[in-house]
Design an enzyme around this catalytic site. Structure first.
Site, PDB file in Angstrom:
ATOM      1  CE  LYS A  41      40.273  24.459  10.180  1.00 28.71           C
ATOM      2  NZ  LYS A  41      39.864  24.067  11.120  1.00 28.71           N
ATOM      3  CG  ASP A  68      42.779  24.049  13.620  1.00 31.43           C
ATOM      4  OD1 ASP A  68      43.566  24.290  14.160  1.00 31.43           O
ATOM      5  OD2 ASP A  68      41.628  24.486  13.161  1.00 31.43           O
ATOM      6  CE  LYS A  70      41.541  26.324  16.707  1.00 28.42           C
ATOM      7  NZ  LYS A  70      40.825  25.616  15.753  1.00 28.42           N
ATOM      8  CG  HIS A  72      45.615  23.903  25.548  1.00 33.08           C
ATOM      9  ND1 HIS A  72      44.734  25.057  25.818  1.00 33.08           N
ATOM     10  CD2 HIS A  72      46.453  24.260  26.575  1.00 33.08           C
ATOM     11  CE1 HIS A  72      45.065  25.774  26.937  1.00 33.08           C
ATOM     12  NE2 HIS A  72      46.079  25.346  27.270  1.00 33.08           N
ATOM     13  CG  ASP A  73      47.580  17.726  27.505  1.00 37.68           C
ATOM     14  OD1 ASP A  73      48.020  17.510  28.654  1.00 37.68           O
ATOM     15  OD2 ASP A  73      46.535  16.689  27.180  1.00 37.68           O
ATOM     16  N   PRO A  75      53.623  19.748  28.403  1.00 36.17           N
ATOM     17  CG  PRO A  75      55.336  21.484  29.208  1.00 36.17           C
ATOM     18  CD  PRO A  75      53.947  20.600  29.546  1.00 36.17           C
ATOM     19  CG  ASN A  76      56.161  13.659  27.994  1.00 35.25           C
ATOM     20  OD1 ASN A  76      57.249  13.535  27.608  1.00 35.25           O
ATOM     21  ND2 ASN A  76      55.280  12.698  28.400  1.00 35.25           N
ATOM     22  CB  THR A  77      50.555  15.228  26.703  1.00 33.78           C
ATOM     23  OG1 THR A  77      50.849  14.575  27.971  1.00 33.78           O
ATOM     24  CG2 THR A  77      49.569  14.732  25.686  1.00 33.78           C
ATOM     25  CB  THR A 127      37.830  34.117  14.263  1.00 29.93           C
ATOM     26  OG1 THR A 127      37.533  32.850  13.910  1.00 29.93           O
ATOM     27  CG2 THR A 127      39.392  34.350  13.731  1.00 29.93           C
ATOM     28  NE  ARG A 188      31.536  33.217   6.986  1.00 30.43           N
ATOM     29  CZ  ARG A 188      32.543  32.428   7.476  1.00 30.43           C
ATOM     30  NH1 ARG A 188      33.474  32.222   6.892  1.00 30.43           N
ATOM     31  NH2 ARG A 188      32.100  31.535   8.349  1.00 30.43           N
ATOM     32  CD  GLN A 197      34.693  32.173  12.421  1.00 28.18           C
ATOM     33  OE1 GLN A 197      35.070  32.636  13.399  1.00 28.18           O
ATOM     34  NE2 GLN A 197      35.389  31.222  11.954  1.00 28.18           N
ATOM     35  N   GLY A 217      35.603  27.995   5.531  1.00 22.25           N
ATOM     36  CA  GLY A 217      34.882  26.490   5.580  1.00 22.25           C
ATOM     37  C   GLY A 217      33.725  26.809   4.837  1.00 22.25           C
ATOM     38  NE  ARG A 218      30.548  28.082   9.204  1.00 23.50           N
ATOM     39  CZ  ARG A 218      30.514  28.471  10.280  1.00 23.50           C
ATOM     40  NH1 ARG A 218      29.191  28.231  10.983  1.00 23.50           N
ATOM     41  NH2 ARG A 218      31.541  29.118  11.043  1.00 23.50           N
TER      42      ARG A 218
HETATM   43  O1  C5P Z   1      33.260  27.942   8.069  1.00 18.69           O
HETATM   44  P1  C5P Z   1      34.199  28.822   8.434  1.00 18.69           P
HETATM   45  O2  C5P Z   1      34.908  29.569   7.187  1.00 18.69           O
HETATM   46  O3  C5P Z   1      33.675  29.837   9.566  1.00 18.69           O
HETATM   47  O4  C5P Z   1      35.255  27.810   9.308  1.00 18.69           O
HETATM   48  C1  C5P Z   1      36.418  28.266  10.078  1.00 18.69           C
HETATM   49  C2  C5P Z   1      37.357  27.331  10.290  1.00 18.69           C
HETATM   50  O5  C5P Z   1      38.654  27.820  11.068  1.00 18.69           O
HETATM   51  C3  C5P Z   1      36.805  26.330  11.332  1.00 18.69           C
HETATM   52  O6  C5P Z   1      37.253  25.066  10.980  1.00 18.69           O
HETATM   53  C4  C5P Z   1      37.427  26.784  12.796  1.00 18.69           C
HETATM   54  O7  C5P Z   1      37.568  25.789  13.369  1.00 18.69           O
HETATM   55  C5  C5P Z   1      38.744  27.391  12.127  1.00 18.69           C
HETATM   56  N1  C5P Z   1      39.288  28.341  12.990  1.00 18.69           N
HETATM   57  C6  C5P Z   1      38.424  29.489  13.463  1.00 18.69           C
HETATM   58  N2  C5P Z   1      39.142  30.192  14.401  1.00 18.69           N
HETATM   59  C7  C5P Z   1      40.575  30.134  14.909  1.00 18.69           C
HETATM   60  C8  C5P Z   1      40.981  28.952  14.492  1.00 18.69           C
HETATM   61  C9  C5P Z   1      40.492  28.277  13.517  1.00 18.69           C
HETATM   62  O8  C5P Z   1      37.541  29.790  12.915  1.00 18.69           O
HETATM   63  N3  C5P Z   1      40.793  31.033  15.490  1.00 18.69           N
END
Ligand code: C5P
Length: 241
Positions: A41, A68, A70, A72-73, A75-77, A127, A188, A197, A217-218
């Site tokens: 991602k 990712d 996201k 948000h603008d 519609p044309n953009t 989240t 997690r 989160q 991610g982490r």
């Molecule tokens: O490190 P971690 O597992 O918390 O990373 C979650 C990833 O998911 C981040 O890159 C965050 O931008 C993305 N994300 C999120 N919640 C959302 C959409 C995307 O945490 N609703």
């Protein structure tokens, strides 16, 4: 091209969030993890730092990309942004469902016009937001209600799937059935730190509640051994499949 939605190997459900600022961090993770996860991602940190080069580097290393940003603008953009992303060959991208019906429709239509159309999924409620946070920004009611309302808006105009927290999965599957792809962050493994989160679940619980892709991610990228961390998550999923 690999079929992004073939989950016969549960490791393919894992999307690693490359929340790193530079090329070295990207290459270190992609070279270690390719073949052990489904996609990588590219989010706002990496894209703002490296631009489309981030996508090219991952593809050159044999990885698939989930962009990712996201969108948000107007519609044309957004339609133009989706076309640009598709030209870079991303497998999946996000738009923000709070951009409204016309914007979401424009995103879906422009993706479908492209030769290799990416999956277009709609982010609903981050989240990291609690019920109190939603209240503070004028979205009163429980997060689940907002997710269902925004999800309906997106799926009505043909989004391929939604991004939502694991907590809302049962309600989403009950309302929208099994077809929409569910991309689920806030994952997690047992005992892992939750960081910022709020609405989290273990990988196995998320998949048994209906997640297709897990965005992680982490817990992987900051592990001493990212490959072992990803493998442990995939192993935990075998029992659910
Ligand atoms: O490190 P971690 O597992 O918390 O990373 C979650 C990833 O998911 C981040 O890159 C965050 O931008 C993305 N994300 C999120 N919640 C959302 C959409 C995307 O945490 N609703």
């Amino acid at each position: 091209m690999v079929n992004s939605t073939d989950f016969s190997d549960p490791a393919r459900r894992i999307i690693v969030a490359l929340d790193v600022p530079d090329r070295d961090g990207l290459l270190r993770l992609v070279r270690a993890l390719r073949g052990h996860v489904g996609m990588f991602k590219v989010g706002k940190e990496l894209f703002t730092s490296l631009g489309p080069t981030a996508i090219e580097l991952i593809k050159e290393e044999g990885g698939e990309v989930f962009l990712d940003l996201k969108f948000h603008d107007i519609p044309n953009t957004v339609a133009g942004a989706v076309r640009s992303a598709a030209r870079h060959g991303v497998a999946m991208l996000t738009v923000h469902t709070s951009g409204g019906s016309a914007m979401l429709k424009a995103a879906v239509e422009s993706a479908r016009e492209m030769v290799s159309a990416p999956l277009v999924v709609g982010a609903t409620v981050l989240t990291s937001l609690s019920a109190k946070d939603l209240d503070d920004i004028g979205m009163s009611g429980p997060p689940e209600q907002a997710v269902l309302r925004l999800g309906a808006l997106g799926l009505e105009v043909g989004l391929d799937g939604l991004v939502a927290s694991p907590r809302e999965l049962p309600a989403i599957r009950e309302r929208f059935g099994s077809k929409p792809f569910m991309v689920v962050p806030g994952i997690r493994p047992k005992g892992a730190a939750s960081h910022d989160q709020q609405r989290i679940a273990t990988p196995a619980k998320a998949v048994s509640d209906g997640a297709d892709f897990l965005v992680i991610g982490r817990p992987i990228t900051q592990a001493d051994d990212p490959v072992a961390a990803a493998a442990a998550i995939a192993d935990a999923l075998v029992e659910v499949e």
